[in-house]
Design a protein around this motif. Structure first.
Motif, PDB file in Angstrom:
ATOM      1  N   ARG A 103       2.526  69.755  65.258  1.00  0.00           N
ATOM      2  CA  ARG A 103       1.989  69.675  66.627  1.00  0.00           C
ATOM      3  C   ARG A 103       2.065  71.038  67.314  1.00  0.00           C
ATOM      4  NH1 ARG A 103       1.068  65.261  69.947  1.00  0.00           N
ATOM      5  NH2 ARG A 103       2.185  63.807  68.588  1.00  0.00           N
ATOM      6  N   SER A 104       3.152  71.765  67.056  1.00  0.00           N
ATOM      7  CA  SER A 104       3.324  73.106  67.646  1.00  0.00           C
ATOM      8  C   SER A 104       2.368  74.116  67.020  1.00  0.00           C
ATOM      9  CB  SER A 104       4.764  73.593  67.447  1.00  0.00           C
ATOM     10  OG  SER A 104       5.669  72.704  68.040  1.00  0.00           O
ATOM     11  N   GLU A 118       6.349  67.187  64.311  1.00  0.00           N
ATOM     12  CA  GLU A 118       6.527  67.962  65.549  1.00  0.00           C
ATOM     13  C   GLU A 118       6.195  69.437  65.309  1.00  0.00           C
ATOM     14  OE1 GLU A 118       7.030  67.407  68.749  1.00  0.00           O
ATOM     15  OE2 GLU A 118       6.811  65.275  68.283  1.00  0.00           O
ATOM     16  N   ASN A 119       6.607  69.943  64.156  1.00  0.00           N
ATOM     17  CA  ASN A 119       6.273  71.337  63.806  1.00  0.00           C
ATOM     18  C   ASN A 119       4.769  71.526  63.689  1.00  0.00           C
ATOM     19  OD1 ASN A 119       8.977  72.026  63.740  1.00  0.00           O
ATOM     20  ND2 ASN A 119       9.194  71.707  61.535  1.00  0.00           N
ATOM     21  N   SER A 153       0.171  61.426  66.164  1.00  0.00           N
ATOM     22  CA  SER A 153       0.595  60.395  67.132  1.00  0.00           C
ATOM     23  C   SER A 153       0.713  59.032  66.461  1.00  0.00           C
ATOM     24  CB  SER A 153      -0.407  60.319  68.296  1.00  0.00           C
ATOM     25  OG  SER A 153      -0.397  61.530  69.019  1.00  0.00           O
ATOM     26  N   GLN A 186       3.858  59.054  64.270  1.00  0.00           N
ATOM     27  CA  GLN A 186       5.090  59.037  65.049  1.00  0.00           C
ATOM     28  C   GLN A 186       5.342  57.669  65.677  1.00  0.00           C
ATOM     29  OE1 GLN A 186       4.494  62.573  67.550  1.00  0.00           O
ATOM     30  NE2 GLN A 186       6.008  63.663  66.316  1.00  0.00           N
ATOM     31  N   ASN A 196       9.248  62.935  60.877  1.00  0.00           N
ATOM     32  CA  ASN A 196       9.019  63.113  62.313  1.00  0.00           C
ATOM     33  C   ASN A 196       9.177  64.577  62.738  1.00  0.00           C
ATOM     34  OD1 ASN A 196       8.267  61.703  64.723  1.00  0.00           O
ATOM     35  ND2 ASN A 196      10.304  62.177  65.510  1.00  0.00           N
TER      36      ASN A 196
END
Length: 302
Positions: free
Chosen positions: A281-282, A278-279, A295, A298, A274
């Motif tokens: 996504r950034s 997120e990394n 998505s 997650q 997870n």
């Protein structure tokens, strides 16, 4: 009469000498000219102009000539690389198909005595032709499957294997279960996983092939899990130097593996997937395909 015969002989010798000089001149011009074509083919604007100006036919003529007589391997290699760049244009790939260029490329790959550099250039060219789905049936018809599999399984260089995986991945994208099952039964999943981990690998072809395998053949998921593929994929997506397209394929593989598998989901949670997502996504806020994969994963991990 003797004088007449001598005159004819001298004339013939002069003509032969002149023809040799012409051939020598042609050869001396061929390589620099082909190098220029290769340089221009690397850039999208000049590539399109080259195609319109008949560059595809010119390069194919050189490749056909060299494949028959094999006088200049360096010329053949540069010509194949230039043609491979032009093959990104669908119209050029169509011309390659129309004049039996696929057969010529497969023949170069099948010959045991072909220089590895020429093999790499030939499979590079074929991999770019395979990018156009319309021409995949032609590649399959030319008895390419065994050759492509042999390149992946055999002792060739890493880049040859990667280009072969690109061909294989594109063929698998046809969603033909008969072909996919045949390839899977050849037992190449472990080989492709090892290729994916190689420091020399671009990882594009190997990740693409594994994505299609896990999408089409349920048994692949179990094998990948047993071969400890999940930690490998998570490590690669965490690496900032990994190309975007590879990350997209690997997150797609993780999606396939997570479907209806609590064991796989637990392993992903243990590996802190997870946070890695997120990394990503950034890093890639505007890549819609990747964001969809993130998505999905997650939500699965909740």
């Amino acid at each position: 009469e003797n004088e007449e015969n001598e005159g004819k002989k001298e004339k013939k010798e002069n003509e032969e000498k002149e023809e040799k000089e012409k051939e020598k001149k042609r050869d001396s011009l061929s390589f620099p000219a082909t190098q220029i074509l290769w340089f221009l083919s690397r850039h999208s604007v000049s590539r399109a102009q080259l195609f319109l100006d008949g560059g595809c036919y010119a390069l194919l003529s050189v490749i056909i000539q060299e494949s028959k007589f094999g006088k200049d391997e360096e010329l053949q290699e540069v010509s194949l690389n230039a043609l491979g760049n032009l093959a990104l244009i669908k119209g050029c790939s169509q011309k390659i198909v129309e004049i039996s260029g696929v057969w010529i490329l497969i023949d170069l790959l099948k010959k045991e005595n072909t220089n590895p550099k020429i093999q790499e250039s030939a499979i590079f060219c074929l991999s770019n032709v395979s990018m156009h789905q319309d021409f995949l049936p032609e590649i399959i018809r030319n008895d390419s499957m065994s050759t492509i599999l042999d390149l992946i399984i055999g002792t060739r260089g890493v880049q040859i294997k990667e280009y072969a995986c690109v061909c294989l991945g594109n063929i698998l994208s046809l969603n033909n279960r008969q072909i996919s099952s045949f390839v899977y039964k050849c037992g190449i999943i472990q080989t492709i996983l090892e290729l994916l981990q190689s420091p020399e690998s671009t990882k594009i072809g190997s990740s693409m092939a594994l994505f299609h395998f896990t999408s089409l053949i349920p048994a692949t998921k179990k094998e990948v899990h047993e071969l400890r593929g999940i930690p490998i994929f998570m490590e690669i997506i965490e690496n900032n130097s990994t190309p975007y397209k590879v990350i997209e394929f690997l997150t797609g593989i993780l999606m396939n593996l997570a479907t209806n598998s609590e064991t796989t989901i637990s392993e992903m949670k243990e590996g802190n997937l997870n946070l890695k997502l997120e990394n990503l996504r950034s890093r890639f806020p505007n890549k819609q395909n990747l964001l969809i994969n993130i998505s999905y994963l997650q939500n699965t991990l909740k």
